[in-house]
Scaffold this active site. Sequence first.
Site, mmCIF file in Angstrom:
data_model
loop_
_atom_site.group_PDB
_atom_site.id
_atom_site.type_symbol
_atom_site.label_atom_id
_atom_site.label_comp_id
_atom_site.label_asym_id
_atom_site.label_seq_id
_atom_site.Cartn_x
_atom_site.Cartn_y
_atom_site.Cartn_z
ATOM 1 C CG ASN A 1 -0.521 -0.339 2.501
ATOM 2 O OD1 ASN A 1 0.498 -0.986 2.660
ATOM 3 N ND2 ASN A 1 -1.229 0.108 3.515
ATOM 4 C CD GLU B 1 -5.615 -5.795 -1.385
ATOM 5 O OE1 GLU B 1 -5.010 -4.713 -1.214
ATOM 6 O OE2 GLU B 1 -6.411 -6.259 -0.562
ATOM 7 C CB CYS C 1 -8.936 -4.023 -4.137
ATOM 8 S SG CYS C 1 -7.679 -2.802 -3.710
HETATM 9 N N1 THU Z 1 -5.221 -1.634 2.720
HETATM 10 C C1 THU Z 1 -4.694 -2.400 1.720
HETATM 11 O O1 THU Z 1 -3.658 -2.053 1.136
HETATM 12 N N2 THU Z 1 -5.327 -3.540 1.382
HETATM 13 C C2 THU Z 1 -6.408 -4.063 2.029
HETATM 14 O O2 THU Z 1 -6.929 -5.108 1.657
HETATM 15 C C3 THU Z 1 -6.929 -3.362 3.206
HETATM 16 C C4 THU Z 1 -6.462 -1.961 3.380
HETATM 17 C C5 THU Z 1 -4.502 -0.416 3.142
HETATM 18 C C6 THU Z 1 -5.124 0.895 2.756
HETATM 19 C C7 THU Z 1 -4.535 1.817 3.819
HETATM 20 O O3 THU Z 1 -3.246 2.238 3.419
HETATM 21 C C8 THU Z 1 -4.376 0.931 5.043
HETATM 22 O O4 THU Z 1 -4.386 -0.396 4.558
HETATM 23 C C9 THU Z 1 -5.448 1.137 6.072
HETATM 24 O O5 THU Z 1 -6.718 0.894 5.572
#
Ligand code: THU
Length: 132
Positions: A45, A58, A92
């Site tokens: 992320n 993702e 996503c």
């Molecule tokens: N996040 C993801 O990258 N993937 C997920 O499946 C859940 C959430 C990230 C987004 C944000 O940077 C942090 O996790 C908190 O929600």
Amino acid sequence: MSAANDSELISRALLVRERAYVPYSSFKVGAALADTAGQTFVGCNVENVSYGLTICAERVALASAIAAGSTTFDVIAIVSDSAEPVVPCGACRQVLAEFTPALRVISSTVTGRTTEFSLSALLPSPRQGILG
Ligand code: THU
């Protein structure tokens, strides 16, 4: 894909998770996406000071795969440090479904709690791609 390959994919997600840019949430997520030819693409992320511009792990993995010319996928592994495995957000789900509506989705915590979904169960009626 075999269980051995699944654990390899989870390891790749665990590793790339360390590169997450998360100054606002401190919640690191890693993802590893395997295509039907056995290639793997990873993502973490990437947050932004304008919070809504944050990109989930993702979608970063998916974008990396598309940029490399890969468009059909078998499975994505996601790793987070949470009590329960995370489930991909709606954005996503839609973006992954554009390419592989019945993608296998494996989600694991850093301590090894693992669950599996089918994207078709998480997003039963995706808006379909219009070009393919
Ligand atoms: N996040 C993801 O990258 N993937 C997920 O499946 C859940 C959430 C990230 C987004 C944000 O940077 C942090 O996790 C908190 O929600």
